[in-house]
Design a protein around this motif. Sequence first.
Motif, PDB file in Angstrom:
ATOM      1  N   THR A  46       0.963  -1.124  -0.051  1.00 34.71           N
ATOM      2  CA  THR A  46       0.019  -0.024   0.205  1.00 34.71           C
ATOM      3  C   THR A  46       0.881   1.282  -0.071  1.00 34.71           C
ATOM      4  O   THR A  46       2.242   1.108   0.359  1.00 34.71           O
ATOM      5  CB  THR A  46      -0.803   0.060   1.196  1.00 34.71           C
ATOM      6  OG1 THR A  46      -1.661   1.218   1.331  1.00 34.71           O
ATOM      7  CG2 THR A  46       0.017  -0.232   2.632  1.00 34.71           C
ATOM      8  N   SER A  47       0.299   2.247  -0.531  1.00 31.53           N
ATOM      9  CA  SER A  47       1.009   3.556  -0.428  1.00 31.53           C
ATOM     10  C   SER A  47       0.847   4.131   0.982  1.00 31.53           C
ATOM     11  O   SER A  47       1.377   5.248   1.245  1.00 31.53           O
ATOM     12  CB  SER A  47       0.458   4.683  -1.472  1.00 31.53           C
ATOM     13  OG  SER A  47      -0.843   4.664  -1.578  1.00 31.53           O
ATOM     14  N   VAL A  48       0.039   3.695   1.941  1.00 29.75           N
ATOM     15  CA  VAL A  48      -0.242   4.231   3.391  1.00 29.75           C
ATOM     16  C   VAL A  48       1.212   3.380   4.020  1.00 29.75           C
ATOM     17  O   VAL A  48       1.310   2.232   4.229  1.00 29.75           O
ATOM     18  CB  VAL A  48      -1.394   3.692   4.046  1.00 29.75           C
ATOM     19  CG1 VAL A  48      -1.539   4.095   5.230  1.00 29.75           C
ATOM     20  CG2 VAL A  48      -2.630   4.168   3.368  1.00 29.75           C
ATOM     21  N   PRO A  49       1.811   4.391   4.537  1.00 21.24           N
ATOM     22  CA  PRO A  49       3.001   3.882   5.539  1.00 21.24           C
ATOM     23  C   PRO A  49       2.472   3.566   6.791  1.00 21.24           C
ATOM     24  O   PRO A  49       1.952   4.111   7.649  1.00 21.24           O
ATOM     25  CB  PRO A  49       3.850   4.849   5.454  1.00 21.24           C
ATOM     26  CG  PRO A  49       3.221   6.214   5.415  1.00 21.24           C
ATOM     27  CD  PRO A  49       2.069   5.795   4.441  1.00 21.24           C
ATOM     28  N   PHE A  50       2.758   2.261   7.014  1.00 18.07           N
ATOM     29  CA  PHE A  50       2.307   1.691   8.573  1.00 18.07           C
ATOM     30  C   PHE A  50       3.573   1.613   9.468  1.00 18.07           C
ATOM     31  O   PHE A  50       3.364   1.259  10.664  1.00 18.07           O
ATOM     32  CB  PHE A  50       1.570   0.179   8.337  1.00 18.07           C
ATOM     33  CG  PHE A  50       0.164   0.431   7.819  1.00 18.07           C
ATOM     34  CD1 PHE A  50      -0.676   0.449   8.987  1.00 18.07           C
ATOM     35  CD2 PHE A  50      -0.038   0.398   6.579  1.00 18.07           C
ATOM     36  CE1 PHE A  50      -2.208   0.356   8.544  1.00 18.07           C
ATOM     37  CE2 PHE A  50      -1.550   0.601   6.171  1.00 18.07           C
ATOM     38  CZ  PHE A  50      -2.344   0.582   7.337  1.00 18.07           C
ATOM     39  N   TRP A  51       4.531   1.905   9.087  1.00 17.81           N
ATOM     40  CA  TRP A  51       5.844   1.830   9.600  1.00 17.81           C
ATOM     41  C   TRP A  51       6.105   3.453  10.043  1.00 17.81           C
ATOM     42  O   TRP A  51       5.281   4.198   9.899  1.00 17.81           O
ATOM     43  CB  TRP A  51       7.097   1.179   8.866  1.00 17.81           C
ATOM     44  CG  TRP A  51       8.116   0.948   9.757  1.00 17.81           C
ATOM     45  CD1 TRP A  51       8.360   0.567  11.044  1.00 17.81           C
ATOM     46  CD2 TRP A  51       9.661   0.840   9.174  1.00 17.81           C
ATOM     47  NE1 TRP A  51       9.615   0.179  11.588  1.00 17.81           N
ATOM     48  CE2 TRP A  51      10.311   0.392  10.318  1.00 17.81           C
ATOM     49  CE3 TRP A  51      10.371   0.809   8.033  1.00 17.81           C
ATOM     50  CZ2 TRP A  51      11.908   0.242  10.106  1.00 17.81           C
ATOM     51  CZ3 TRP A  51      11.404   0.823   7.874  1.00 17.81           C
ATOM     52  CH2 TRP A  51      12.304   0.394   8.912  1.00 17.81           C
ATOM     53  N   TYR A  61       3.415   1.063  -4.737  1.00 19.23           N
ATOM     54  CA  TYR A  61       1.968   0.828  -4.664  1.00 19.23           C
ATOM     55  C   TYR A  61       1.072   2.110  -4.617  1.00 19.23           C
ATOM     56  O   TYR A  61       1.516   3.199  -4.299  1.00 19.23           O
ATOM     57  CB  TYR A  61       1.471   0.031  -3.774  1.00 19.23           C
ATOM     58  CG  TYR A  61       1.980  -1.595  -3.652  1.00 19.23           C
ATOM     59  CD1 TYR A  61       1.575  -2.180  -4.759  1.00 19.23           C
ATOM     60  CD2 TYR A  61       3.040  -1.793  -2.785  1.00 19.23           C
ATOM     61  CE1 TYR A  61       2.310  -3.491  -4.793  1.00 19.23           C
ATOM     62  CE2 TYR A  61       3.604  -2.927  -2.758  1.00 19.23           C
ATOM     63  CZ  TYR A  61       3.354  -3.933  -3.741  1.00 19.23           C
ATOM     64  OH  TYR A  61       3.931  -5.223  -3.975  1.00 19.23           O
ATOM     65  N   HIS A  62      -0.281   1.826  -5.425  1.00 16.51           N
ATOM     66  CA  HIS A  62      -1.032   3.370  -5.427  1.00 16.51           C
ATOM     67  C   HIS A  62      -2.296   2.835  -4.896  1.00 16.51           C
ATOM     68  O   HIS A  62      -3.100   2.337  -5.498  1.00 16.51           O
ATOM     69  CB  HIS A  62      -1.140   3.806  -7.077  1.00 16.51           C
ATOM     70  CG  HIS A  62      -1.836   4.999  -7.248  1.00 16.51           C
ATOM     71  ND1 HIS A  62      -1.499   5.956  -6.591  1.00 16.51           N
ATOM     72  CD2 HIS A  62      -3.119   5.056  -8.005  1.00 16.51           C
ATOM     73  CE1 HIS A  62      -2.371   6.904  -7.199  1.00 16.51           C
ATOM     74  NE2 HIS A  62      -3.238   6.579  -7.881  1.00 16.51           N
ATOM     75  N   THR A  63      -2.752   3.257  -3.783  1.00 14.52           N
ATOM     76  CA  THR A  63      -3.481   3.015  -2.963  1.00 14.52           C
ATOM     77  C   THR A  63      -4.460   4.376  -2.402  1.00 14.52           C
ATOM     78  O   THR A  63      -4.331   4.545  -1.230  1.00 14.52           O
ATOM     79  CB  THR A  63      -3.573   1.965  -1.808  1.00 14.52           C
ATOM     80  OG1 THR A  63      -2.436   2.511  -1.117  1.00 14.52           O
ATOM     81  CG2 THR A  63      -3.214   0.515  -2.446  1.00 14.52           C
ATOM     82  N   PRO A  64      -4.803   5.315  -3.164  1.00 19.83           N
ATOM     83  CA  PRO A  64      -5.498   6.511  -3.049  1.00 19.83           C
ATOM     84  C   PRO A  64      -6.464   6.438  -1.959  1.00 19.83           C
ATOM     85  O   PRO A  64      -6.696   7.210  -1.121  1.00 19.83           O
ATOM     86  CB  PRO A  64      -5.759   7.315  -3.987  1.00 19.83           C
ATOM     87  CG  PRO A  64      -5.888   6.242  -4.965  1.00 19.83           C
ATOM     88  CD  PRO A  64      -4.933   5.108  -4.872  1.00 19.83           C
ATOM     89  N   ASN A  65      -7.519   5.603  -2.061  1.00 18.33           N
ATOM     90  CA  ASN A  65      -8.471   5.252  -1.186  1.00 18.33           C
ATOM     91  C   ASN A  65      -8.249   4.957   0.320  1.00 18.33           C
ATOM     92  O   ASN A  65      -8.845   5.038   1.208  1.00 18.33           O
ATOM     93  CB  ASN A  65      -9.654   4.358  -1.889  1.00 18.33           C
ATOM     94  CG  ASN A  65     -10.093   5.117  -2.977  1.00 18.33           C
ATOM     95  OD1 ASN A  65     -10.708   6.103  -3.095  1.00 18.33           O
ATOM     96  ND2 ASN A  65      -9.748   4.638  -4.436  1.00 18.33           N
ATOM     97  N   MET A  66      -7.036   3.871   0.428  1.00 14.21           N
ATOM     98  CA  MET A  66      -6.672   3.565   1.633  1.00 14.21           C
ATOM     99  C   MET A  66      -5.940   4.979   2.443  1.00 14.21           C
ATOM    100  O   MET A  66      -6.146   5.091   3.512  1.00 14.21           O
ATOM    101  CB  MET A  66      -5.875   2.690   1.369  1.00 14.21           C
ATOM    102  CG  MET A  66      -6.084   1.317   1.210  1.00 14.21           C
ATOM    103  SD  MET A  66      -4.695  -0.098   1.420  1.00 14.21           S
ATOM    104  CE  MET A  66      -4.389  -0.108   3.102  1.00 14.21           C
ATOM    105  N   GLN A  67      -5.211   5.670   1.555  1.00 12.10           N
ATOM    106  CA  GLN A  67      -4.987   7.093   2.107  1.00 12.10           C
ATOM    107  C   GLN A  67      -5.928   7.576   2.402  1.00 12.10           C
ATOM    108  O   GLN A  67      -5.973   8.526   3.541  1.00 12.10           O
ATOM    109  CB  GLN A  67      -3.937   7.609   0.924  1.00 12.10           C
ATOM    110  CG  GLN A  67      -2.779   6.841   0.617  1.00 12.10           C
ATOM    111  CD  GLN A  67      -2.096   7.854  -0.537  1.00 12.10           C
ATOM    112  OE1 GLN A  67      -1.912   7.163  -1.541  1.00 12.10           O
ATOM    113  NE2 GLN A  67      -1.676   8.895  -0.326  1.00 12.10           N
ATOM    114  N   ARG A  68      -6.957   7.801   1.611  1.00 17.26           N
ATOM    115  CA  ARG A  68      -8.154   8.695   2.218  1.00 17.26           C
ATOM    116  C   ARG A  68      -8.754   8.051   3.572  1.00 17.26           C
ATOM    117  O   ARG A  68      -8.944   8.918   4.359  1.00 17.26           O
ATOM    118  CB  ARG A  68      -9.357   8.590   1.391  1.00 17.26           C
ATOM    119  CG  ARG A  68     -10.763   9.101   1.767  1.00 17.26           C
ATOM    120  CD  ARG A  68     -11.652   9.171   0.559  1.00 17.26           C
ATOM    121  NE  ARG A  68     -12.925   9.648   1.163  1.00 17.26           N
ATOM    122  CZ  ARG A  68     -14.310   9.556   0.670  1.00 17.26           C
ATOM    123  NH1 ARG A  68     -14.371   9.061  -0.674  1.00 17.26           N
ATOM    124  NH2 ARG A  68     -15.023  10.029   1.228  1.00 17.26           N
TER     125      ARG A  68
END
Length: 517
Positions: A46-51, A61-68
């Motif tokens: 995902t493009s959302v960093p969990f670290w 990765y390109h996950t703009p809706n996870m970012q939202r």
Amino acid sequence: MSKTMCRGFAFLVAILLIHFTGTAQKAVKRPNIIVFLVDDMGWQDTSVPFWTKTTELNKRYHTPNMQRLAKEGMKFTNAYATPVCTPSRVSLITGVNAAHHRVTHWTSPNRNTNTDHPDTTLHSVQWNINGFSPVAGVERTFYATPLPSVLSNHGYYTVLSGKAHFGSAGTPGAVPENVGFRVNIAGSEIGHPASYLGEKNYDQPVKGKPSRNAVKGLEKYHGTRTFLTDAITTEALKALEKPIADNQPFFLYLAHYAIHTPLNSDQRFVGKYLKMGLDTTEAKYAALVEGMDKSLGDVLNFLDQQKVADNTVIVFMSDNGGLSTAPLRGGQAYTHNLPLKAGKGSVYEGGIREPMLVRWPGVVKPNTVAEQYVIIEDFFPSVLEMAGIKNPVLVQRPDGKSFVPLLKNPSLKDPARELIWHHPNRWITEEGPHIHWASAFRKGNWKLIYDYRNGKLELYNLKMDIGETSDIASQNPVRVKELAALFTKQLRKYDVQWPVFKSTGKPVPWPDEVLQK
């Protein structure tokens, strides 16, 4: 008092009663709940960093809706599932740890079929090879009261769309309607699709016969260019129109087949990843991830359009770590979840740590982070608490702990909590980093791993070494002894299946017994 004044007073009272009644009804209105479960999605997919920092994989990765969703809700950086799929799914709907419910491995779609691969060292244990059952007395199953049934019995409109994989064919748990879902879209006993392609009818026939893993229930999309991820999303949202129109709370379990193999090419997205320089396999994988994220965006947009977003909880989760074997993945094996070690099948972090997000308007503050560790069986008590269901009648005694307090206060910490993973199984024929015959235990920042075949305990401090690169057991004998005792106590409490050596017929020593040698 004049008649005019009396009428005015009565009118005022009526208005106030309407106001307060409406306010009270709003206050007790139960939220809609969506569990958005992804199959085989790794912590880094995902493009959302969990670290603590953005990694090269996050940039891929390109996950703009996870970012939202992360921006509008809460990110859990220490969320866990089990090493493989069915155990996580059974834990989610029962609230019971996999070591306890004994569905410790993925279940075959065919009844009474052990999916363990043969091993030269250890005998297979008597795990529940047929999975979960809502009916007592079914051989090799775990009998419990499932979450969807509880919700349905308390007025929720329950929908499953996508992968079920709770039990083997011919058992009650294989049928989502038996689990409590009023609507079932494409859910069955299968654990992965034969194909994601509508052009192939979500099938991959063998010698003219349909594949055992053909996805059923989506015939209207056969022969079309509708990708499987889109089909189950579209149908799920259509199913929600009824409860929304009826002003009835709903529970949607949108359980994607993505991003499990086969890595069919989603032509809408794959080109950009090829241009980035990824190999064909990794480009297909990234396209599956983006297609899954598009589904999330479709759900978010639908909630907005229907004006129900403010009263809908969305919980995003994966069922196990990201696949990291080669050649099913491109490049070097066990590098696809870095900085986490290993991947699917393993009790190392890469096999069990998951990307988890929660949005609950009015309860969860936007753009917040919870560092407290949680695990998949926590979903059961959490969803019940969200729904306002107290003390339901259950067959089982759940092991999970509600994470709703964390949603209200993400700074809460419980370093004394103990988590356990138990995988007394052989996943595949190839060897890999603790992908077979291993259990793990976490308390605070400390994690202890037990390798059955070698009789070895490994110790890691996850705060200092998230990649589990340095085994510090030999430097911390007192800590190892303490954790091994707690670990063994929990395993014995759950009465777990325990492997036996083929050479001697003797059981593998318990973790605390290893230290006595």
